[in-house]
Design a protein around this motif. Structure first.
Motif, PDB file in Angstrom:
ATOM      1  N   ILE A 436       0.830  -1.207   0.000  1.00 55.79           N
ATOM      2  CA  ILE A 436       0.000   0.000   0.000  1.00 55.79           C
ATOM      3  C   ILE A 436       0.864   1.255   0.000  1.00 55.79           C
ATOM      4  CG2 ILE A 436      -2.019  -1.064   1.037  1.00 55.79           C
ATOM      5  CD1 ILE A 436      -1.111   0.174   3.687  1.00 55.79           C
ATOM      6  N   GLY A 437       2.122   1.124  -0.416  1.00 53.37           N
ATOM      7  CA  GLY A 437       2.930   2.316  -0.658  1.00 53.37           C
ATOM      8  C   GLY A 437       3.692   2.829   0.547  1.00 53.37           C
ATOM      9  N   LEU A 438       3.652   2.118   1.670  1.00 56.15           N
ATOM     10  CA  LEU A 438       4.512   2.523   2.795  1.00 56.15           C
ATOM     11  C   LEU A 438       5.904   1.949   2.530  1.00 56.15           C
ATOM     12  CD1 LEU A 438       2.249   1.991   5.926  1.00 56.15           C
ATOM     13  CD2 LEU A 438       2.763   4.068   4.698  1.00 56.15           C
TER      14      LEU A 438
ATOM     15  N   ASN B  35       0.781  18.099  -1.255  1.00 57.51           N
ATOM     16  CA  ASN B  35       0.861  16.640  -1.191  1.00 57.51           C
ATOM     17  C   ASN B  35       0.854  16.097  -2.604  1.00 57.51           C
ATOM     18  OD1 ASN B  35       0.846  16.618   1.568  1.00 57.51           O
ATOM     19  ND2 ASN B  35      -1.359  16.348   1.726  1.00 57.51           N
ATOM     20  N   CYS B  36       1.994  15.579  -3.009  1.00 60.78           N
ATOM     21  CA  CYS B  36       2.132  15.146  -4.395  1.00 60.78           C
ATOM     22  C   CYS B  36       2.356  13.643  -4.431  1.00 60.78           C
ATOM     23  CB  CYS B  36       3.305  15.875  -5.041  1.00 60.78           C
ATOM     24  SG  CYS B  36       3.337  15.686  -6.818  1.00 60.78           S
ATOM     25  N   GLY B  37       1.481  12.928  -5.148  1.00 61.22           N
ATOM     26  CA  GLY B  37       1.636  11.479  -5.263  1.00 61.22           C
ATOM     27  C   GLY B  37       2.698  11.144  -6.297  1.00 61.22           C
ATOM     28  N   PRO B  80       4.430   8.341  -1.583  1.00 61.49           N
ATOM     29  CA  PRO B  80       4.652   7.239  -2.509  1.00 61.49           C
ATOM     30  C   PRO B  80       3.369   6.445  -2.702  1.00 61.49           C
ATOM     31  CG  PRO B  80       6.132   7.127  -0.593  1.00 61.49           C
ATOM     32  CD  PRO B  80       5.091   8.147  -0.290  1.00 61.49           C
ATOM     33  N   THR B  81       3.010   6.210  -3.957  1.00 64.58           N
ATOM     34  CA  THR B  81       1.798   5.442  -4.241  1.00 64.58           C
ATOM     35  C   THR B  81       2.160   4.268  -5.151  1.00 64.58           C
ATOM     36  OG1 THR B  81       1.327   6.840  -6.132  1.00 64.58           O
ATOM     37  CG2 THR B  81       0.244   7.420  -4.080  1.00 64.58           C
ATOM     38  N   THR B  82       1.444   3.194  -5.008  1.00 65.05           N
ATOM     39  CA  THR B  82       1.641   2.053  -5.899  1.00 65.05           C
ATOM     40  C   THR B  82       0.601   2.124  -6.999  1.00 65.05           C
ATOM     41  OG1 THR B  82       0.117   0.616  -4.744  1.00 65.05           O
ATOM     42  CG2 THR B  82       2.349   0.686  -3.905  1.00 65.05           C
ATOM     43  N   ARG B  86      -2.803   4.500  -6.210  1.00 68.49           N
ATOM     44  CA  ARG B  86      -2.652   5.877  -6.677  1.00 68.49           C
ATOM     45  C   ARG B  86      -3.985   6.582  -6.892  1.00 68.49           C
ATOM     46  NH1 ARG B  86      -0.186   4.518 -12.696  1.00 68.49           N
ATOM     47  NH2 ARG B  86      -1.527   2.727 -13.072  1.00 68.49           N
ATOM     48  N   PHE B  87      -4.963   5.874  -7.476  1.00 64.12           N
ATOM     49  CA  PHE B  87      -6.193   6.582  -7.840  1.00 64.12           C
ATOM     50  C   PHE B  87      -7.059   6.860  -6.621  1.00 64.12           C
ATOM     51  CE2 PHE B  87      -5.296   4.418 -12.006  1.00 64.12           C
ATOM     52  CZ  PHE B  87      -4.824   5.573 -12.599  1.00 64.12           C
ATOM     53  N   THR B  88      -7.117   5.928  -5.679  1.00 64.51           N
ATOM     54  CA  THR B  88      -7.897   6.224  -4.469  1.00 64.51           C
ATOM     55  C   THR B  88      -7.241   7.326  -3.670  1.00 64.51           C
ATOM     56  OG1 THR B  88      -7.002   4.094  -3.864  1.00 64.51           O
ATOM     57  CG2 THR B  88      -9.381   4.335  -3.755  1.00 64.51           C
ATOM     58  N   ALA B  89      -5.901   7.341  -3.663  1.00 61.82           N
ATOM     59  CA  ALA B  89      -5.228   8.404  -2.909  1.00 61.82           C
ATOM     60  C   ALA B  89      -5.615   9.763  -3.453  1.00 61.82           C
ATOM     61  CB  ALA B  89      -3.711   8.210  -2.976  1.00 61.82           C
ATOM     62  N   LEU B  90      -5.708   9.865  -4.786  1.00 59.25           N
ATOM     63  CA  LEU B  90      -6.081  11.153  -5.383  1.00 59.25           C
ATOM     64  C   LEU B  90      -7.564  11.438  -5.167  1.00 59.25           C
ATOM     65  CD1 LEU B  90      -5.272  13.583  -7.024  1.00 59.25           C
ATOM     66  CD2 LEU B  90      -5.656  12.287  -9.102  1.00 59.25           C
ATOM     67  N   ALA B  91      -8.414  10.421  -5.389  1.00 58.10           N
ATOM     68  CA  ALA B  91      -9.856  10.639  -5.277  1.00 58.10           C
ATOM     69  C   ALA B  91     -10.239  11.020  -3.856  1.00 58.10           C
ATOM     70  CB  ALA B  91     -10.602   9.377  -5.698  1.00 58.10           C
TER      71      ALA B  91
END
Lengths: 492, 339
Positions: A436-438, B35-37, B80-82, B86-91
């Motif tokens: 989850i990116g950690l 906050n930049c992914g 950091p996003t995988t 990535r998309f849920t983090a932005l949404a």
């Protein structure tokens, strides 16, 4: 006396056993070359070992510690005859990152101190072989070293003073024998306080050290427990046991959720003591793994015990809740729970809430471990003969006393291997957070390889991480064996 | 009945979260940090260095936006996003923008409700093979085993390409790029396929890069670009025109070296003056001050400088500009006018 010349008149001195029966040779004969079949197996095993080590050792012992990139390492190999070997420069350059992640450099003493204090706090819980005074000496030494390391006039003075005190107490502890000390205590000399006090304080100290912020926050959190106990004690005569318990829990929750923040904020404006706050995002590497692992391990055991008891309870609702929780959590993979923590919760939380990602992960991993723990403890409970329960009833103990004094000590003892297996499993499962990116150690390997200098390095990083995990898990496993030996009082 | 209430509550919560997204600029300013992914690590595009500082082409764009909005290229929290988060983090609003080599597709733009602000790198899927194979075109790969990351668009592109050319292949599924490199080097597959930029970085990491070639065929379009949430047009404008400012700066010859001189006083080129705020009020229209583009360009240089520093021909990855050259030089990089 008749002349019996063929009978010895004096004893022969004992002779040493033949060289082939003792020492290394004797041991080898008894264990390795005991018959033709075993001899063949021994030789085959040695040949196998030789092949494995001959392949691995030259790879491991490569003079690449000081190299700054994979290509520099390759130059070394090319000059060396062309066979590949490990490129350890990556560990030298990145090991601080693998340990601390992005934790600010100036503050890295804090996780180290928290880790050191963890052992001081754990020792009285885990081992009973160390004396009270030695435990306080350890605490003073850790704090003193931290003070000296921090430097500054104040830090060095305080640090040296603490080290001096440690030396003084340690010297006294070493020079007085156990019996003398027992006599001193019997004659009314004051003992040092129980080191478990510090162990109880540690859960408040460690988060403060790791995340920083004002000191009044952990103080406020600790006050919640005080308030809870006070509420219970003062209400007990009026409302009875169960209602008292409920009110005490509610009082603590109200205090934590609503009042702690203003309390800490208010006091901080009056007496500003605090550490530089560090955001959860900066956590990474083994520090992250250990934080998640320790919290999950420490919290899952008590929750698991409560769940196991709840599952055996006669109260319908309690039982249904516990069974439902355990079966649900055990029926779902941990990675699913982590995805819920990282993505789903985000969307459904009210806008503006900043629910820390690490806190979310901590909660999920703890719940997951607790469900497994509950089943392990239930196994221990089920293994107890029914007579133990009946004996506790016959003694007139109430439910909690029976659990505390009769049932749990035996059930937990039976479950030790299972409990420690769960602990080790949880600690290793912390690597799943990389998905989850950690940036735990496994997540960092990807980031490190994304540096063109180290692109293409695989085995060195994974080997190093595996070694670190092995050390931690092996220590846990040895401890469980020690604990089993220590508690072996029964019928075997 | 209970279920409906529950779903209703979720909808309300979701809507509320959506509403909160409407004022990203204010949020960023109040927070003092963007906050930049970014990726968890991709050669040249984004990765932390030994000191924990993030570096890379996409990372440079995050810094440019932070410099334009907040005045400080360091005021960025890199998240950091995988590929999965990535998309849920932005949404969900955890990040304000995503600069994580994400392909611009219709579903992502429309169905997932994001806005791509432009393209900062035109990529495409290619093949890496060993020179010994003697293959000069991807069409010669009939019957080859090919290492491919599962669950990505690369997998579908590959199937399409081989079907269209009526040739067969045998896929070797892999999970990560590192695994792909290892499998390819170990000879588990004849060819390795992924985005051409990734292939170049992979090839550069080999012990003997000259023994491997990237085949000339590019079998897919992968326009990579930064994206923001749907529905906050002011914020979208800021991010879009920051990208355009970097691109125009290269076209007009504004570099981090001469920007001080050019912005000191209005010069002879009116568009340069408008970008640098010495003329007109473009910054004000965006809700920023006049110097916004100047700061964005100073953060890491113009588009060409960012490219050259992170992935260009002087770096080990050595990507040629190709499609990513300015339109005047035969590429596709093109900014609408600053007017």
């Amino acid at each position: 006396m008749p002349d019996l010349s063929y009978v010895r008149s004096e004893m022969l001195p004992e002779r040493a056993p033949p060289a082939s029966q003792v020492g290394i040779v004797g041991w080898a004969r008894a264990n390795l070359f005991n018959g033709i079949g075993n001899s063949i197996l021994t030789v085959l095993s040695l040949v196998f070992l030789w092949y494995v080590l001959a392949a691995i050792l030259p790879w491991v012992f490569a003079p690449t510690w000081s190299k700054g990139s994979l290509n520099e390492c390759r130059e070394v190999f090319a000059a060396d005859g062309g066979h590949g070997a490990a490129c350890w420069g990556v560990i030298r350059e990145r090991w601080v990152q693998l340990m601390f992640g992005f934790y600010p450099e100036a503050e890295r003493w804090r996780p180290v101190l928290a880790f050191g204090l963890l052992f001081v706090a754990l020792i009285p819980v885990l081992f009973n072989m160390i004396s009270r005074r030695m435990n306080w000496v350890l605490l003073l030494v850790v704090l003193g070293l931290a003070g000296v390391y921090l430097g500054g006039v104040l830090g060095i003075i305080v640090g040296l003073a603490l080290l001096g005190a440690a030396a003084f107490v340690g010297f006294k502890a070493f020079t007085t024998s156990k019996e003398d000390r027992a006599a001193e205590i019997a004659s009314g000399v004051k003992r040092l306080p129980n080191p478990l006090f510090f162990s109880a304080l540690y859960p408040f100290i460690a988060p403060w050290l790791l995340w920083g912020g004002t000191i009044w926050m952990p103080v406020g959190a600790a006050l919640g427990f005080v308030i809870s106990v006070l509420a219970y004690r003062s209400l007990l005569p009026f409302v009875g046991n169960l209602a008292g318990l409920i009110i005490a829990v509610v009082a603590a929750l109200v205090w934590w959720l609503l009042l702690t923040a203003p309390f800490a904020g208010g006091l901080h404006t009056i007496i500003p003591i605090g550490l530089e706050p560090v955001e959860s995002r900066d956590f990474g590497g083994f520090m992250l793994s250990i934080t998640i692992g320790v919290v999950a391990i420490a919290c899952s055991l008590p929750i698991g015990i409560v769940l196991a008891l709840g599952r055996q309870s006669d109260l319908l609702i309690v039982k249904a809740l516990c069974v439902g929780f355990i079966e649900f959590i055990r029926g779902v993979p941990l990675i699913t729970l982590l995805f819920v923590a990282s993505t789903l919760l985000n969307i459904f939380m009210p806008p503006g809430t900043n629910f820390d990602i690490i806190l979310r992960v901590l909660i999920m991993v703890t719940l997951f471990a607790a469900a497994y723990m509950a089943e392990v403890v239930r196994g221990g409970l089920a293994a107890l003969p029914k007579g133990q329960y009946e004996a506790a009833d016959a003694l007139g103990l109430d439910y909690w006393k029976a659990q505390r004094l009769i049932i749990m000590p035996q059930a937990l003892k039976i479950s030790i291997p299972g409990i420690v297996s769960t602990f080790i499993g949880v600690f290793k499962d912390t690597t799943l957070v990389s998905i989850i990116g950690l940036l735990d150690p496994l997540g960092l390997t990807n980031a490190i390889r994304a540096d063109q200098n180290w692109n293409g390095i695989v085995w060195e990083l994974y080997g190093f991480i595996a070694l670190m995990f092995f050390i931690f898990c092996f220590l846990m496993s040895r401890y469980s064996m020690y604990l089993e030996r220590r508690l072996r009082t029964d019928h075997r | 009945m209970k279920k409906t209430v529950f779903l209703g509550a979720l909808t309300v919560a979701g809507l509320a979260a959506g509403v909160s997204a409407a004022a990203t600029l204010e949020d960023v300013k109040a927070r003092g940090k963007l906050n930049c992914g970014v990726v968890t690590g991709l050669v040249g595009f984004g990765a932390p260095d030994a000191n924990g500082e993030w570096q890379g082409f996409d990372v440079g764009f995050c810094r440019a936006v932070a410099a334009a909005v907040l005045g400080d290229p360091k005021a960025v929290e890199f998240v950091p996003t995988t590929g999965k988060t990535r998309f849920t983090a932005l949404a969900s609003g955890e990040i304000d923008m995503l600069a994580r080599n994400t392909t611009w597709t219709l579903t992502r733009d429309v169905d997932l409700k994001f806005e791509f602000v432009g393209v900062n790198y035109y990529d495409g899927q290619g093949f890496l093979v060993t020179k010994d194979m003697g293959v000069s075109s991807a069409k010669d790969l009939d019957g080859a085993t090919i290492c491919i990351q599962t669950g990505t668009t690369t997998e579908l592109n590959l199937a399409d390409f081989f079907r269209a050319n009526n040739i067969s292949y045998e896929p070797v599924p892999i999970e990560t790029n590192a695994e792909g490199q290892q499998q390819y080097l170990a000879g588990a597959c004849d060819a390795y396929t992924t985005d051409a930029s990734g292939l170049a970085a992979t090839r550069a990491s080999f012990e003997d890069p000259s023994a491997h070639v990237v085949l000339p065929e590019i079998i897919s379009k992968e326009p990579l670009g930064p994206l923001v949430r749907h529905g906050d047009n002011e914020w979208e404008d800021i991010v879009r025109w920051t990208l355009n400012a970097l691109i125009s700066a290269e076209e007009l010859g504004i570099t981090s070296a001469n920007i001080g001189e050019l912005s000191a006083a209005p010069g002879s080129n009116p568009e340069v003056n408008r970008i640098l705020g010495t003329e007109g009020n473009l910054g004000e229209m965006l809700g920023l001050d006049a110097d916004w583009a100047k700061r964005a360009i100073m953060a890491g240089g113009n588009y060409g400088e960012l490219f050259a520093k992170n992935i260009g021909e002087s770096t080990p990855i050595a990507l040629a500009r190709g499609l990513n050259a300015q339109w005047k030089d035969g590429g596709l990089i093109y900014s609408p006018p600053f007017r």
